[in-house]
Scaffold this active site. Structure first.
Site, PDB file in Angstrom:
ATOM      1  CE  LYS A  76      22.872 -17.749   7.129  1.00  0.00           C
ATOM      2  NZ  LYS A  76      23.032 -19.127   7.538  1.00  0.00           N
ATOM      3  CE  LYS A 111      29.752 -15.455   4.517  1.00  0.00           C
ATOM      4  NZ  LYS A 111      29.653 -16.423   5.560  1.00  0.00           N
ATOM      5  CE  LYS A 132      27.627 -22.974   2.891  1.00  0.00           C
ATOM      6  NZ  LYS A 132      28.490 -23.828   3.649  1.00  0.00           N
TER       7      LYS A 132
END
Ligand code: TYM
Length: 348
Positions: free
Chosen positions: A117, A200, A203
């Site tokens: 992140k 992965k 969203k």
């Protein structure tokens, strides 16, 4: 049939950051709903976690309600389980502070999600992003949770939660239950991006073709599967290294159909990629179509939804306050009368 008091306690949550993907559905939501019958389940819209990334306030409010509606549309039953919004129960943030004093900088620094992140939000690497797993530990430990159903990406956070619980208990006596992660089987633990199948399915992926959203219309779902990236080998095998795209489609098909990898290979191995893509798309449409329809009904009645969340928050708050009483007592913090009225001692 076990009584509610004897059932293992389950806690899990999802962030209201954009609509949820097929990965969230197969890796988490579907497993949650299946656990309700024989577990004491608590499911949370973790809005405080989502604030580690900038959110537009007007959109954020809607996304919180959307996610709660999606929980219900997926089959979470508020008569059986507690469903609530994290920020409605202040003890989550409070316990996170206390637990941050039992969490080492080095432990947080090792978290791969933090590293990922901080790369994807390089302009906003805030302290909340770093201490994110501590808030997650607070969510879980606050309810005396035994089992935490999650996708594979959350396993490292769960290990940290266990370490923090053990450390606290070692210093202050057994206050917390040390929870077990429960990672979904059947190929659903790590659903991959349809365009970059080594990552992965997330969203927040930029490309629409990369992710199937739970609320996508059937045509959109079919289009995304038809455009899914495979390879040029032209054979359908279970070889993650060489053929991550093909294996991802096989995993999605078998998760949607409840089949094993052997069954998936027997079904597809004599066919071409086109057939695998179309049949996987069809299996996903059959799975998600009823969820989308139910979501639309629920979202058309915000009062009903807000009522369910208010009741859920009351139930969660009562349990959380019991745990806070234990934690503060263990730490030597005097209890304040109006916050902790004398009540029956029970499990948190
Ligand atoms: P979140 O919101 O990213 O995802 C919610 C759940 O979906 C799972 N998941 C996946 N499973 C399989 N394949 C995928 N591609 C995929 N993408 C997501 C996640 O593993 C998760 O189970 N930090 C958590 C939210 C959280 C939480 C908690 C979870 C906060 N507090 C306490 C459990 C317990 C998160 O960001 O999940």
């Amino acid at each position: 049939m076990q009584t509610i008091m004897n059932r293992p306690i389950v806690f899990s949550g999802a962030q209201p950051t954009g609509h949820l993907t097929l990965g969230n559905y197969l890796g988490a939501l579907r497993q949650w709903t299946a656990m309700q019958a024989d577990h004491d389940c608590i499911f949370c819209v973790v809005d405080l976690h989502a604030l580690t990334v900038r959110q537009d306030p007007v959109q954020f409010r809607e996304r919180i309600l959307d996610l709660a509606a999606l929980f219900l549309a997926s089959g979470i039953d508020p008569e059986q389980s507690v469903i609530f919004v994290q920020s409605h129960v202040p003890a989550h943030a409070e316990l996170a502070w206390l637990l941050s004093t039992f969490t080492m900088m080095g432990e947080l620094d090792r978290m791969t999600q933090f590293k990922d992140k901080s790369r994807s939000h390089a302009h906003n690497v805030n302290a909340g992003l770093f201490t994110y797993p501590v808030l997650m530990a607070a969510d879980i430990l606050l309810y005396g949770t035994h089992k935490v159903p999650v996708g594979e990406d959350q396993k490292q956070h769960l290990e940290l939660t266990r370490d923090v619980a053990v450390r606290f208990n070692g210093l202050h006596g057994t206050v917390f239950v040390v929870p077990e992660p429960l990672v979904t089987g059947g190929g659903a633990a790590r659903i991959k991006d349809l365009q970059e199948p080594t990552k992965k399915m997330s969203k927040t992926a930029e490309s629409d073709l990369a992710k199937v959203m739970i609320l996508d219309e059937p045509d959109a779902i079919m289009k995304k599967f038809k455009k899914a990236v495979t390879d040029s080998l032209g054979v359908i095998r279970d070889d993650e290294e060489q053929q991550p795209g093909v294996v991802n489609l096989l995993n999605i098909w078998r998760a949607a159909r409840g089949a094993t990898m052997e069954e998936a290979l027997a079904h597809f191995s004599h066919h071409q990629y086109g057939r695998l893509k179309v049949e996987t798309g069809e299996a996903v449409v059959a799975l998600l179509d009823p969820v989308r329809r139910r979501f639309q009904e629920l979202r058309s009645d915000p009062k009903e939804l807000e009522g369910i969340l208010a009741r859920g928050a009351d139930q969660a708050m009562e349990r959380a306050e019991r745990m806070m009483q234990k934690v503060l007592t263990a730490l030597g913090v005097p209890l304040q009368g109006s916050r902790f009225p004398i009540r029956e001692q029970g499990r948190p």
